[in-house]
Design an enzyme around this catalytic site. Structure first.
Site, short mmCIF file in Angstrom:
data_model
loop_
_atom_site.label_atom_id
_atom_site.label_comp_id
_atom_site.label_asym_id
_atom_site.label_seq_id
_atom_site.Cartn_x
_atom_site.Cartn_y
_atom_site.Cartn_z
N ASP A 102 -14.11 -26.66 -12.45
CA ASP A 102 -12.81 -26.58 -12.75
C ASP A 102 -12.51 -25.47 -12.20
OD1 ASP A 102 -12.17 -29.43 -12.71
OD2 ASP A 102 -10.73 -29.59 -14.25
N PHE B 97 -14.85 -19.02 -10.80
CA PHE B 97 -14.67 -18.11 -11.50
C PHE B 97 -13.91 -16.24 -11.43
CE2 PHE B 97 -18.76 -19.34 -12.73
CZ PHE B 97 -18.92 -19.74 -14.17
#
Length: 224
Positions: free
Chosen positions: A63, A76
């Site tokens: 996500d 990230f």
């Protein structure tokens, strides 16, 4: 909006599919009623920054971050000036342990993407403060197609799969032609179970070297 890069001819058929039309309608309705991340013009950053022809490594997330100002379309990674999320702190710790590269003061991983690291989340949008709120709406179908096309490339690619969600995607990859590196997720809940000590950054560069490709420079400048 589909990415206007060399990904377009690769993915064009997706944009004609019913699931894509439904997905775009869903995201538009979400944006009309809620705060949605990342911003509209950054949803496809991973594809804009890493052309299909240049993909040498795939780093797979799940996500987008769901806090204000964090997500900008690269897994990230966070925007400049944003506090580092715990998973990224752990990624930087492992980078230092692996290659001796001191942790960056910022979390913008754009320089990795510009070297051929496709930094793809499997879901490309999320409602603010609601993790997983856009899962199961069609993004996974699209990003599975992206992974499948990369896996079909003639050139060798390194797939970096952290966590159980990402590791399931190895079924989409021809493991006889590509390298797959697996480890637990870098989140504080699981990093101690084997992410720390996995040395993924040197392993990526070793796999690239075996394929006759240049290494990734994992260092991040003081400002991206």
């Amino acid at each position: 909006m589909p990415p206007r890069t060399d990904w377009n001819p690769v993915l064009r058929a997706e944009f004609e599919q019913p699931y894509w039309q439904e997905l775009m309608g869903f995201v538009a309705a979400e944006r009309a009623a809620h705060e949605v991340y990342p911003p509209h013009d950054e949803v496809f950053s991973a594809l804009h920054l890493t052309p299909f022809a240049d993909v040498r490594v795939v780093l797979l997330g799940q996500d987008p971050y769901h806090g204000p100002g964090q997500a900008h379309g690269l897994c990230f990674s966070v925007n400049d000036g944003v506090r580092l999320p715990p998973s990224l702190v752990n990624i930087f710790k492992e980078l230092e342990a692996d290659l001796g590269i001191a942790p960056s003061t910022h979390g913008n991983l754009r320089p990795w993407a510009q070297q051929g690291v496709l930094m793809l989340n499997t879901t490309l949008t999320v409602r603010a403060h609601q993790a997983a709120s856009h899962q199961g709406r069609g993004w996974e179908t699209f990003t599975d197609r992206v992974i499948g096309h990369v896996g079909a490339k003639a050139e060798h690619v390194v797939f970096v799969l952290w966590g159980s969600h990402a590791r399931k995607k190895k079924a989409l990859v021809d493991q006889t032609r590509h390298t797959i590196l697996e480890a637990p997720h870098p989140s504080p809940l699981s990093a101690h179970r084997g992410f720390f000590g996995s040395r993924p950054f040197s392993a990526v560069n070793a796999a690239l070297a075996r394929a006759g490709q240049p290494p990734i420079d994992w260092r991040l400048a003081a400002t991206p």
